[in-house]
Scaffold this active site. Structure first.
Site, PDB file in Angstrom:
ATOM      1  N   SER A 120      19.303  48.755  22.660  1.00 30.80           N
ATOM      2  CA  SER A 120      20.430  47.980  23.444  1.00 30.80           C
ATOM      3  C   SER A 120      20.981  46.418  23.206  1.00 30.80           C
ATOM      4  O   SER A 120      21.781  45.849  23.822  1.00 30.80           O
ATOM      5  CB  SER A 120      21.439  48.465  24.228  1.00 30.80           C
ATOM      6  OG  SER A 120      20.660  49.991  24.961  1.00 30.80           O
ATOM      7  N   HIS A 141      23.810  52.245  17.423  1.00 35.72           N
ATOM      8  CA  HIS A 141      23.695  52.201  18.783  1.00 35.72           C
ATOM      9  C   HIS A 141      24.304  53.450  19.240  1.00 35.72           C
ATOM     10  O   HIS A 141      25.934  52.843  19.259  1.00 35.72           O
ATOM     11  CB  HIS A 141      23.968  50.544  19.196  1.00 35.72           C
ATOM     12  CG  HIS A 141      24.305  51.162  20.595  1.00 35.72           C
ATOM     13  ND1 HIS A 141      24.903  49.899  21.257  1.00 35.72           N
ATOM     14  CD2 HIS A 141      23.547  51.160  21.539  1.00 35.72           C
ATOM     15  CE1 HIS A 141      24.627  49.760  22.662  1.00 35.72           C
ATOM     16  NE2 HIS A 141      23.353  50.847  22.934  1.00 35.72           N
ATOM     17  N   GLU A 153      27.873  51.733  16.875  1.00 33.53           N
ATOM     18  CA  GLU A 153      27.670  51.004  17.127  1.00 33.53           C
ATOM     19  C   GLU A 153      26.872  50.659  15.238  1.00 33.53           C
ATOM     20  O   GLU A 153      25.674  51.738  15.527  1.00 33.53           O
ATOM     21  CB  GLU A 153      27.474  49.861  17.494  1.00 33.53           C
ATOM     22  CG  GLU A 153      28.735  49.003  19.548  1.00 33.53           C
ATOM     23  CD  GLU A 153      27.992  48.536  19.374  1.00 33.53           C
ATOM     24  OE1 GLU A 153      28.848  47.435  19.770  1.00 33.53           O
ATOM     25  OE2 GLU A 153      27.219  48.540  20.692  1.00 33.53           O
ATOM     26  N   ASN A 191      27.951  45.624  24.612  1.00 27.51           N
ATOM     27  CA  ASN A 191      27.625  44.953  26.343  1.00 27.51           C
ATOM     28  C   ASN A 191      27.591  43.532  26.046  1.00 27.51           C
ATOM     29  O   ASN A 191      27.876  42.893  26.776  1.00 27.51           O
ATOM     30  CB  ASN A 191      25.635  45.094  25.980  1.00 27.51           C
ATOM     31  CG  ASN A 191      25.249  46.917  26.309  1.00 27.51           C
ATOM     32  OD1 ASN A 191      26.140  47.482  27.443  1.00 27.51           O
ATOM     33  ND2 ASN A 191      24.378  46.991  25.671  1.00 27.51           N
TER      34      ASN A 191
HETATM   35  N1  LIG Z   1      20.387  55.803  28.461  1.00 22.15           N
HETATM   36  C1  LIG Z   1      21.545  55.350  27.263  1.00 22.15           C
HETATM   37  O1  LIG Z   1      22.921  55.515  28.170  1.00 22.15           O
HETATM   38  C2  LIG Z   1      21.188  54.013  26.410  1.00 22.15           C
HETATM   39  C3  LIG Z   1      22.541  54.213  25.622  1.00 22.15           C
HETATM   40  C4  LIG Z   1      22.108  53.207  24.092  1.00 22.15           C
HETATM   41  C5  LIG Z   1      21.205  53.196  23.985  1.00 22.15           C
HETATM   42  N2  LIG Z   1      20.113  53.097  24.970  1.00 22.15           N
HETATM   43  C6  LIG Z   1      19.543  52.932  24.136  1.00 22.15           C
HETATM   44  O2  LIG Z   1      18.071  54.160  23.260  1.00 22.15           O
HETATM   45  C7  LIG Z   1      16.496  54.414  23.859  1.00 22.15           C
HETATM   46  C8  LIG Z   1      15.888  55.483  24.394  1.00 22.15           C
HETATM   47  O3  LIG Z   1      16.786  55.051  26.172  1.00 22.15           O
HETATM   48  P1  LIG Z   1      16.877  56.355  26.336  1.00 22.15           P
HETATM   49  O4  LIG Z   1      17.737  55.969  28.130  1.00 22.15           O
HETATM   50  O5  LIG Z   1      16.885  57.148  26.021  1.00 22.15           O
HETATM   51  O6  LIG Z   1      14.832  55.699  27.354  1.00 22.15           O
HETATM   52  P2  LIG Z   1      14.701  57.873  28.608  1.00 22.15           P
HETATM   53  O7  LIG Z   1      13.575  56.138  29.055  1.00 22.15           O
HETATM   54  O8  LIG Z   1      15.347  58.170  29.029  1.00 22.15           O
HETATM   55  O9  LIG Z   1      13.203  57.841  27.065  1.00 22.15           O
HETATM   56  C9  LIG Z   1      12.254  57.105  25.925  1.00 22.15           C
HETATM   57  C10 LIG Z   1      11.459  58.278  25.565  1.00 22.15           C
HETATM   58  O10 LIG Z   1      10.537  57.299  24.402  1.00 22.15           O
HETATM   59  C11 LIG Z   1       9.481  58.530  25.105  1.00 22.15           C
HETATM   60  N3  LIG Z   1       8.143  57.090  24.355  1.00 22.15           N
HETATM   61  C12 LIG Z   1       7.873  55.539  24.754  1.00 22.15           C
HETATM   62  N4  LIG Z   1       7.286  55.701  24.277  1.00 22.15           N
HETATM   63  C13 LIG Z   1       6.957  55.853  23.035  1.00 22.15           C
HETATM   64  C14 LIG Z   1       5.913  56.347  21.838  1.00 22.15           C
HETATM   65  N5  LIG Z   1       5.374  55.078  21.476  1.00 22.15           N
HETATM   66  N6  LIG Z   1       6.308  56.909  21.250  1.00 22.15           N
HETATM   67  C15 LIG Z   1       7.493  58.178  20.953  1.00 22.15           C
HETATM   68  N7  LIG Z   1       7.724  58.987  22.554  1.00 22.15           N
HETATM   69  C16 LIG Z   1       8.032  57.512  23.268  1.00 22.15           C
HETATM   70  C17 LIG Z   1       9.167  58.396  25.942  1.00 22.15           C
HETATM   71  O11 LIG Z   1       7.841  58.759  26.639  1.00 22.15           O
HETATM   72  C18 LIG Z   1      10.193  59.101  26.124  1.00 22.15           C
HETATM   73  O12 LIG Z   1      10.558  60.092  26.877  1.00 22.15           O
HETATM   74  C19 LIG Z   1      16.114  52.236  24.470  1.00 22.15           C
HETATM   75  O13 LIG Z   1      16.324  51.986  23.370  1.00 22.15           O
HETATM   76  C20 LIG Z   1      17.846  52.329  25.145  1.00 22.15           C
HETATM   77  O14 LIG Z   1      18.199  50.681  25.117  1.00 22.15           O
HETATM   78  C21 LIG Z   1      20.065  53.727  26.510  1.00 22.15           C
END
Ligand SMILES: NC(=O)c1ccc[n+]([C@@H]2O[C@H](COP(=O)([O-])OP(=O)(O)OC[C@H]3O[C@@H](n4cnc5c(N)ncnc54)[C@H](O)[C@@H]3O)[C@@H](O)[C@H]2O)c1
Length: 285
Positions: A120, A141, A153, A191
């Site tokens: 993000s 994204h 995006e 954002n």
């Molecule tokens: N949650 C949202 O609304 C949203 C929206 C758009 C983008 N994002 C982006 O998406 C990405 C993930 O966000 P999320 O909300 O799904 O996070 P989350 O915390 O729900 O999930 C992250 C996952 O990554 C895993 N992980 C951590 N280190 C790792 C590694 N080295 N190898 C493999 N897996 C690993 C964790 O175990 C976890 O299951 C981030 O970059 C976030 O900025 C999130």
């Protein structure tokens, strides 16, 4: 370049949604996480979401089974990405975590594999520069919940090639998304616009201009937003909002992006929104 096999890294909120939609769109998917528990939970979530689609008669029971059959899981990053045409990284939002994943993936994948990140707020250009294939690194994204939200995006790093962009754009369209081309600057488009609006709504609370509920009502009824900015901030997480405001403030260097002191104070108090049970509103945890 044609894509048939996808690896999704990170099986959390976003990773399970991306795996779901990619598999439903006919791609074979390997979902990878460091945690077996996260993979098991993700498969349960995907099965539950597919069940809901079957109940609504949006898909058939056979579609559900075929989608699940296209998803493999792995805790082994090197093996999991080895045969992927496209890797979509959706691991935790932490630069060092992503840099280390990109290092492993860059060595383990074929020379033509495209590396996408769902970050993000982290610079695509900076992540790309840590690999040997900056022309094949791009941002994808997606928005939460991925099976529902149509937008994707597509962020071009400084070195992203036209071919990589075209391949990923076509891939997003095959997944039923509406891609928007964005250049790599802090906050991208979503954002860059959303977070200052949320930050300004928090200033309105801090300055006692109106109650959170009334501020949300103004934006819902006056601007036809489906959700008020403070409700949305609670949903996103106030810690996430603060960290994105810091990225905008540092990356763009303009004081108009300074995080509201009330936002800092609420995060310091552990009032993170829906996930902590208290933000601008109270929630039953
Ligand atoms: N949650 C949202 O609304 C949203 C929206 C758009 C983008 N994002 C982006 O998406 C990405 C993930 O966000 P999320 O909300 O799904 O996070 P989350 O915390 O729900 O999930 C992250 C996952 O990554 C895993 N992980 C951590 N280190 C790792 C590694 N080295 N190898 C493999 N897996 C690993 C964790 O175990 C976890 O299951 C981030 O970059 C976030 O900025 C999130």
């Amino acid at each position: 370049m044609s894509i048939s096999s996808i690896a999704v890294i990170g099986a959390g909120t976003m990773g399970n949604g991306i795996a779901h939609v990619a598999a439903q769109s006919g791609f074979s998917v390997t979902l990878i996480d460091v945690s077996q528990g996260a993979l098991d939970k993700a498969l349960n979530t995907i099965a539950g979401n597919l069940d809901r689609q079957v109940k609504k008669e949006a898909i058939t029971a056979e579609d559900k089974d075929a989608t699940l059959a296209r998803i493999a899981t792995s805790t082994d990053l090197t093996a999991g990405v080895a045969s992927a045409d496209l890797v979509i990284e959706a691991a935790s939002e932490n630069y060092d975590v992503k840099k280390s994943i990109f290092g492993v993936v860059d060595s383990a994948c074929g020379a033509n594999t495209i590396l996408a990140t769902n970050t993000s707020s982290i610079s695509i250009t900076e992540l790309a520069a840590t690999t040997s294939r900056a022309d094949r690194v791009i941002g994808m994204h997606f928005f939460n919940p991925v099976p529902v939200m149509k937008l994707c995006e597509i962020i071009r790093g400084l070195a992203t090639s036209d071919e990589t962009y075209a391949t990923v754009k076509a891939m997003a369209e095959t997944m039923g998304k509406v891609p928007v081309e964005v250049q790599d600057y802090p906050g991208f488009i979503s954002n860059r616009i959303l977070m200052p609006m949320i930050n300004e709504a928090i200033y309105c609370v801090m300055e006692g201009i109106a109650s959170p509920d009334d501020i949300d009502t103004v934006m819902k009824l006056g601007m036809a937003h489906p959700m008020g900015p403070l409700t949305l901030a609670d949903f996103i997480g106030l810690d996430v909002c603060l960290s994105i405001m810091e990225v905008l403030h540092q990356g763009l260097g303009d004081t108009k992006y300074r995080p509201c002191p009330l936002l800092r104070k609420m995060v310091a108090a552990g009032r993170l929104g829906r996930k902590s049970g208290q933000g601008f509103y109270a929630y039953n945890k």
